[in-house]
Design an enzyme around this catalytic site. Structure first.
Site, PDB file in Angstrom:
ATOM      1  N   ASP A  11       0.878  -1.170   0.000  1.00 42.58           N
ATOM      2  CA  ASP A  11       0.000   0.000   0.000  1.00 42.58           C
ATOM      3  C   ASP A  11       0.918   1.224   0.000  1.00 42.58           C
ATOM      4  O   ASP A  11       1.509   1.556   1.022  1.00 42.58           O
ATOM      5  CB  ASP A  11      -0.889  -0.031   1.248  1.00 42.58           C
ATOM      6  CG  ASP A  11      -1.703   1.247   1.422  1.00 42.58           C
ATOM      7  OD1 ASP A  11      -1.674   2.111   0.523  1.00 42.58           O
ATOM      8  OD2 ASP A  11      -2.372   1.375   2.472  1.00 42.58           O
ATOM      9  N   LYS A  78       2.861  11.291  -3.591  1.00 40.11           N
ATOM     10  CA  LYS A  78       1.792  10.627  -4.348  1.00 40.11           C
ATOM     11  C   LYS A  78       0.872  11.648  -5.020  1.00 40.11           C
ATOM     12  O   LYS A  78       0.201  11.331  -5.994  1.00 40.11           O
ATOM     13  CB  LYS A  78       0.994   9.756  -3.377  1.00 40.11           C
ATOM     14  CG  LYS A  78       0.052   8.768  -4.033  1.00 40.11           C
ATOM     15  CD  LYS A  78      -0.551   7.889  -2.964  1.00 40.11           C
ATOM     16  CE  LYS A  78      -1.566   6.930  -3.501  1.00 40.11           C
ATOM     17  NZ  LYS A  78      -2.147   6.126  -2.411  1.00 40.11           N
ATOM     18  N   GLU A 177      -7.181   0.662  -4.383  1.00 37.07           N
ATOM     19  CA  GLU A 177      -7.202   0.601  -2.922  1.00 37.07           C
ATOM     20  C   GLU A 177      -8.573   0.174  -2.354  1.00 37.07           C
ATOM     21  O   GLU A 177      -8.620  -0.731  -1.518  1.00 37.07           O
ATOM     22  CB  GLU A 177      -6.755   1.948  -2.342  1.00 37.07           C
ATOM     23  CG  GLU A 177      -5.257   2.155  -2.535  1.00 37.07           C
ATOM     24  CD  GLU A 177      -4.824   3.601  -2.485  1.00 37.07           C
ATOM     25  OE1 GLU A 177      -5.640   4.470  -2.113  1.00 37.07           O
ATOM     26  OE2 GLU A 177      -3.656   3.882  -2.812  1.00 37.07           O
ATOM     27  N   ASP A 238     -13.173   5.375   1.087  1.00 37.04           N
ATOM     28  CA  ASP A 238     -11.739   5.369   1.368  1.00 37.04           C
ATOM     29  C   ASP A 238     -11.195   6.799   1.339  1.00 37.04           C
ATOM     30  O   ASP A 238     -10.957   7.367   0.276  1.00 37.04           O
ATOM     31  CB  ASP A 238     -11.040   4.487   0.317  1.00 37.04           C
ATOM     32  CG  ASP A 238      -9.525   4.404   0.522  1.00 37.04           C
ATOM     33  OD1 ASP A 238      -9.010   5.066   1.444  1.00 37.04           O
ATOM     34  OD2 ASP A 238      -8.874   3.677  -0.246  1.00 37.04           O
TER      35      ASP A 238
END
Lengths: 645, 205
Positions: A11, A78, A177, A238
């Site tokens: 992850d 990211k 994810e 999420d």
């Protein structure tokens, strides 16, 4: 060749990254020496005093020294990966490090004289995770499944895959994810149900996923009797450090079918922190006429705002205090209500996206039987309240929101290693794919939320006699005009046989594979034999650049990892020996003199070793041995502490 | 696109070229897992069904999941690159078939073309009253959006939704009569074209 070669599940998060693997017992998070699974996705570049290669720190060390090293500490990379300068303008005021434009619509992080691609920065984190796994497993690992936000576009996915490659990992699959989280949730529920009607106790042993409690997944249903009783409709909400995704899935035994997904790759915990930062900056400006916006204050405010945010999830209020120098200090109390007002609009945006996902799945909120919360930002009470109100039922919170994605990635990794062949994951492409047509309009080829792999073909021809190349501008997005969509780059078809204008017939195939990554192939059909056409993509890194950062980073990062591990080990030695001395002072009289002296000698020897040795494995072993030899002392210390209370 | 509706199972190769055993699906051999592109096979054949507008959604779904289990790239993790490419292609093919067969509008469209009707690009005919009606509705939607008039937007959403429903009922009725005569096919074409206009409006809402 080992038939079940271990494939890691990684992850790669905005704020934290984790690595996991699965064996016969199930998935395990791989933790550091202190039992922490999360590695901060932060790297610090420290120039070497001798002017040699820069030293790199990773994770907690880099994060803890961000303020002293503001312009050379890279975080939230990211949010930059796979992006161009225009995409990240609103990001820049909050970054303490320098970002400049790179070739082909990419960005570079600039530290001192050096420029780094986001892929390179990410690869340092991935390499640290890989080495953590290798230390734990005691063997080399070469393959990984890496997760990305479901709403990541093609460029962001490719860039993530390139980062993996640069870290010496073959990225066997990129998965989304929320889908990974759904795997962990779904398998957990199934296992719990298989273990009997009584709710299974959550496994709390370190390294195991906590099993979710079976919370009556098949409640009263208005579905027809022939519908499978075991099917469940789940929404995964999420909200991470930098990105938001919502995915709607249908889970039926081993099949995880994503019906729709929606999201925003620039909406997460970072944005909540920024609301606090903006408030502080504004008030300091008003009260003191000071503009606090240097790289150092940016790093400091970030850490400060994050701490305040976390505190406000547990408490009704938090104190803000800033020393501004010259006997000036800013302080105020912020209440949870104030904070909630600051972030309300951002949370509302996530709910709008939930409605989009539901609409695309053809469902209404009451069709959703379970809402699974993922990502650290779902700990915020306002988020939980708003999600509950939007879906009309309390969300499922039994999973560890930080670890569930890595656990799911490890599960998918075990499918791809051939160990868990029953499970099947059917995901979708988050964005529509199109090409620019005459006048800047978009001709859609594949609509969003189409199950992947998916494929479309389109015919192209030439406009000029003898033309041998055609450019195709490929776009991702939902807008009508090409200018409003994300350009994936221009593909150039080369090697078309020279013919009068309009005569060549080039069939171009657009295939989105199981990673959600676009593959383009072309064939000319008129020239008898179906001539292959060379397709030249124009975006992100070239193959040569990926090869270069792979090559160069090997030495670069080997040192980094050792440096990082060394710091961790030395800190641990410091901590353990200091604690042993305290215990000796407190309960040493309960030991025989010889025992006492041996421990004192061990302390001195371990400190000496920590200061001198280059062999980190030796230091690790010595630290373990010290732990064992002082066990009796530690026990005496604990019982003494218990008596005191 | 397959033109021969009567031999729905006719294009399944009798035997797998790789292991010489008989095959149940045109896409893959259940024994040795060899994949076939099956480009000439209709969506219905892929799912082992006779061409028809009325299908059991649950049967389609179950068949789809069984097919996906057999051919998805995850099922060929250590295969050669060309096998992986083929599994992507075959999966894309099955995904398209599932999407088409599950959606009543796409299904009618596919059935119409398969049974000799014209495609949307060949016959763009839309009844004049539908054109003027959608034009008017579009203006109303834009006005309501500009003034953020939620009440009107709600009313318009309901109105367009109803139009979609009615048109779909018409589509279903005509699609059940396929292959039918040319008049029937043209009427269905016009209904499907109208449907696109209404769906576009719905998207704007």
């Amino acid at each position: 060749m080992d038939e079940t070669e271990t494939i890691l599940g990684i992850d790669l998060g905005t704020t934290f990254s984790l690595v996991a693997y699965a064996d016969e017992e199930g998935p395990h998070i791989i933790r550091d020496e202190t039992g922490e699974g999360r590695l901060p996705s932060v790297i610090g570049v420290v120039p070497s005093p001798e002017g040699g290669k820069p030293r790199v720190t990773i994770g907690w060390t880099a994060r803890n020294h961000a303020v002293e090293n503001p312009r050379a500490t890279v975080y939230s990379i990211k949010r930059l990966i796979g992006k161009g300068m225009d995409d990240i303008r609103q990001e820049l005021p909050f970054l303490a490090y320098a970002v400049t434009a790179g070739p082909r619509d990419t960005v570079r992080v600039e530290i001192e004289e050096d420029r780094y691609t986001p892929e390179e920065i990410s690869s340092v984190i991935l390499r640290a995770l890989r080495e953590r796994a290798e230390r734990h497993l005691g063997r080399a690992v070469r393959k990984a499944v890496i997760t990305v936000p479901a709403y990541f576009d093609d460029a962001q996915r490719q860039a993530t895959r390139d980062a993996g490659q640069a870290a010496g990992l073959e990225v066997v699959r990129i998965i989304n994810e929320p889908t990974a989280a759904a795997l962990a949730y779904g398998i957990g529920v199934r296992e719990a149900l298989e273990q009997g009607a009584a709710p299974a106790p959550a496994r709390t042993e370190r390294g195991h996923v906590s099993l979710p409690q079976p919370t009556c997944p098949q409640g009263p249903s208005d579905k027809p009797a022939n519908a499978s009783a075991a099917a469940q409709t789940v929404a995964v909400y999420d909200l991470g450090g930098g990105t938001f995704d919502v995915s709607i899935l249908r889970i039926e035994r081993d099949v995880f079918q994503v019906l729709s997904t929606a999201g925003d790759t620039h909406l997460g915990g970072d944005d909540f922190d920024r609301e606090i930062i903006k408030l502080v900056q504004r008030e300091v400006q008003e009260q003191f006429g000071l503009s606090i916006d240097s790289p150092t204050t940016r790093q400091a405010l970030r850490g400060f705002a994050e701490a305040v945010k976390i505190r406000l999830s547990e408490q009704e209020q938090a104190n803000l205090e800033l020393d501004l120098g010259d006997n000036r200090s800013y302080h105020r109390t912020i209440t949870r209500n104030e904070f909630e007002a600051l972030i309300d609009e951002l949370v509302e945006r996530t709910l709008v996206l939930c409605r989009h996902a539901l609409r695309d799945a053809g469902l209404s909120p009451e069709d959703v039987e379970q809402i699974v919360l993922v990502g650290g930002s779902t700990r915020i009470p306002l988020v939980r309240r708003r999600v509950e109100a939007a879906f009309g039922r309390p969300p499922y919170t039994a999973l560890n929101p930080d670890e569930v994605v890595a656990i799911g990635a490890a599960m998918q990794a075990s499918v791809l290693s051939g160990a868990a062949a029953d499970m099947l994951l059917l995901d979708v492409t988050p964005l529509s794919l199109g090409i620019e047509t005459m006048g800047g309009a978009v001709g859609k080829l594949i609509v969003r939320n189409t199950t992947i792999p998916c494929r479309a073909t389109e015919m192209f021809t030439t406009f000029v006699d003898g033309q041998t190349a055609i450019k195709i501008k490929v776009l991702q997005g939902e807008r009508e005009l090409a200018a409003d969509c994300r350009a994936l780059g221009e593909f150039e078809l080369r090697g078309i046989p020279a013919m009068p204008a309009g005569l060549p017939k080039v069939e171009v195939e657009f295939l989105i594979d199981a990673n959600g990554i676009l593959n383009v192939a072309a064939r000319e059909q008129r020239s008898g034999k179906q001539a292959g056409i060379q397709v030249v993509p124009n975006h992100g890194l070239t193959r040569d650049e990926v090869a270069r950062i792979t090559r160069e980073s090997i030495e670069f990062a080997r040192e980094d990892i050792d440096a990082h591990r060394r710091i961790d080990l030395v800190n641990q030695v410091e901590f353990d020996t200091h604690k042993a001395e305290q215990m000796l002072a407190k309960v040493g009289d309960q030991l025989k003199r010889a025992q006492r002296e041996r421990i004192e000698r061990d302390i001195a020897a371990l400190r000496k070793l920590a200061a001198e040795t280059q062999d980190l494995d030796e230091l690790h072993r010595a630290l373990d041995a010290f732990g064992k030899s002082t066990l009796h002392l530690a026990e005496l210390g604990i019982s003494a502490a218990l008596k005191d209370t | 696109m397959a033109s021969n509706a009567n031999t729905s199972r006719g294009t399944v190769p009798a035997k797998c070229v790789s292991c010489d055993r008989s095959m149940d699906s045109p896409l893959f051999c259940a024994h040795c897992r060899t994949l076939y592109p099956a480009d000439d096979v209709s969506h219905f054949e892929l799912f082992g069904l006779d061409p028809s507008y009325d299908l059991d959604a649950e049967v389609i779904r179950r068949t789809y999941l069984n097919l996906a289990r057999a051919i998805h790239p995850d099922r060929f993790p250590r295969a050669a690159e060309e096998v992986e490419r083929l599994s992507e292609r075959v999966s894309a093919r099955v995904n398209r078939a599932f999407q088409t067969l599950s959606d009543p509008v796409l299904r009618a469209e596919y059935l119409l073309e398969m049974l000799g009707g014209k495609s949307a690009t060949q016959d763009k005919n839309v009844p004049a009253e539908v054109l003027s009606q959608t034009l008017m509705l579009r203006e109303e939607i834009e006005e309501a959006k500009a003034s953020d008039d939620q009440e009107s937007l709600g009313r318009l959403r309901a109105q367009v939704g109803k139009l979609c429903e009615q048109t779909l009922a018409g589509v279903a009725e005509l699609a059940r009569r396929l292959p039918g005569d040319e008049v029937c096919r043209q009427a269905l074409r016009a209904k499907l074209n109208s449907m696109k206009y209404y769906q576009k409006l719905l998207e704007q809402l």
